[in-house]
Motif scaffolding. Structure first.
Motif, PDB file in Angstrom:
ATOM      1  N   ALA A  92      36.327  58.211  27.756  1.00  0.00           N
ATOM      2  CA  ALA A  92      36.800  59.222  26.799  1.00  0.00           C
ATOM      3  C   ALA A  92      38.216  58.907  26.308  1.00  0.00           C
ATOM      4  N   ALA A  93      39.077  58.447  27.204  1.00  0.00           N
ATOM      5  CA  ALA A  93      40.452  58.106  26.814  1.00  0.00           C
ATOM      6  C   ALA A  93      40.470  56.913  25.855  1.00  0.00           C
ATOM      7  N   ILE A  94      39.627  55.932  26.104  1.00  0.00           N
ATOM      8  CA  ILE A  94      39.557  54.769  25.209  1.00  0.00           C
ATOM      9  C   ILE A  94      39.044  55.187  23.838  1.00  0.00           C
ATOM     10  N   LYS A  95      38.033  56.051  23.808  1.00  0.00           N
ATOM     11  CA  LYS A  95      37.499  56.525  22.521  1.00  0.00           C
ATOM     12  C   LYS A  95      38.544  57.331  21.755  1.00  0.00           C
ATOM     13  N   GLU A 107      42.782  48.822  15.422  1.00  0.00           N
ATOM     14  CA  GLU A 107      41.358  49.009  15.701  1.00  0.00           C
ATOM     15  C   GLU A 107      40.798  47.791  16.429  1.00  0.00           C
ATOM     16  N   HIS A 108      41.212  46.611  16.011  1.00  0.00           N
ATOM     17  CA  HIS A 108      40.769  45.382  16.662  1.00  0.00           C
ATOM     18  C   HIS A 108      41.248  45.359  18.120  1.00  0.00           C
ATOM     19  N   ALA A 109      42.483  45.761  18.361  1.00  0.00           N
ATOM     20  CA  ALA A 109      43.022  45.772  19.724  1.00  0.00           C
ATOM     21  C   ALA A 109      42.276  46.761  20.612  1.00  0.00           C
ATOM     22  N   THR A 110      41.983  47.958  20.088  1.00  0.00           N
ATOM     23  CA  THR A 110      41.261  48.932  20.902  1.00  0.00           C
ATOM     24  C   THR A 110      39.819  48.494  21.136  1.00  0.00           C
ATOM     25  N   LYS A 112      38.942  45.362  21.533  1.00  0.00           N
ATOM     26  CA  LYS A 112      39.050  44.366  22.599  1.00  0.00           C
ATOM     27  C   LYS A 112      39.205  45.052  23.954  1.00  0.00           C
ATOM     28  N   THR A 113      39.985  46.115  24.006  1.00  0.00           N
ATOM     29  CA  THR A 113      40.159  46.872  25.247  1.00  0.00           C
ATOM     30  C   THR A 113      38.840  47.473  25.687  1.00  0.00           C
ATOM     31  N   ALA A 115      35.807  46.408  24.926  1.00  0.00           N
ATOM     32  CA  ALA A 115      34.904  45.331  25.359  1.00  0.00           C
ATOM     33  C   ALA A 115      35.274  44.845  26.761  1.00  0.00           C
ATOM     34  N   ALA A 116      36.568  44.697  27.022  1.00  0.00           N
ATOM     35  CA  ALA A 116      37.009  44.274  28.357  1.00  0.00           C
ATOM     36  C   ALA A 116      36.644  45.320  29.395  1.00  0.00           C
ATOM     37  N   ASN A 117      36.769  46.594  29.031  1.00  0.00           N
ATOM     38  CA  ASN A 117      36.411  47.666  29.942  1.00  0.00           C
ATOM     39  C   ASN A 117      34.926  47.628  30.283  1.00  0.00           C
ATOM     40  N   HIS A 118      34.088  47.401  29.279  1.00  0.00           N
ATOM     41  CA  HIS A 118      32.639  47.328  29.540  1.00  0.00           C
ATOM     42  C   HIS A 118      32.294  46.132  30.426  1.00  0.00           C
TER      43      HIS A 118
END
Length: 134
Positions: A92-95, A107-110, A112-113, A115-118
């Protein structure tokens, strides 16, 4: 403008015109200042929220990582329960950060974050699967 330059005009007309123009300029300046102040306030509140979200994401990520590590080390299922409690708030925080951050670069940086989280979640779920298999 003949009435301003005529001999019959008194200094009152010129003074009145100066006062009206001065008030107009001050009014425009006040509107511009108010708009700039509003923009700065909005930017400040957005930056503060992004800082808060960054802290939340780092905290939840550390909790998830340590829970997976402790599950692997101890073999206890209570660590998986702890992990599951923090999984949804991290997502939820990432979204929210993705929705808050404007611009294509951000947007690209988030993304990437995210994708790394998944990828990290996938690895940690593998740890829990192996713990359940002893």
């Amino acid at each position: 403008m003949q009435w301003v330059d005529s001999e019959r005009s008194s200094p009152v007309v010129s003074l009145g015109l100066c006062i009206v123009l001065t008030l107009f300029i001050f009014g425009v300046g006040a509107l511009v200042t108010a708009k700039l102040y509003s923009g700065v306030q909005r930017l400040t509140s957005t930056e503060l929220r992004l800082g808060e979200l960054n802290g939340v994401i780092v905290h939840h990520d550390e909790v998830l990582t340590m829970s997976a590590y402790m599950a692997a080390q101890t073999g206890e299922t209570k660590w998986e329960d702890r992990y599951r409690r923090y999984e949804v708030p991290l997502e939820a925080a990432i979204k929210e950060m993705q929705a808050t951050v404007p611009g294509a670069v951000a947007e690209h940086a988030t993304q990437k974050t995210d994708a790394a989280n998944h990828a990290l979640i996938e690895m940690e779920n593998r740890v829990f699967s192996l713990v359940r298999q002893n």
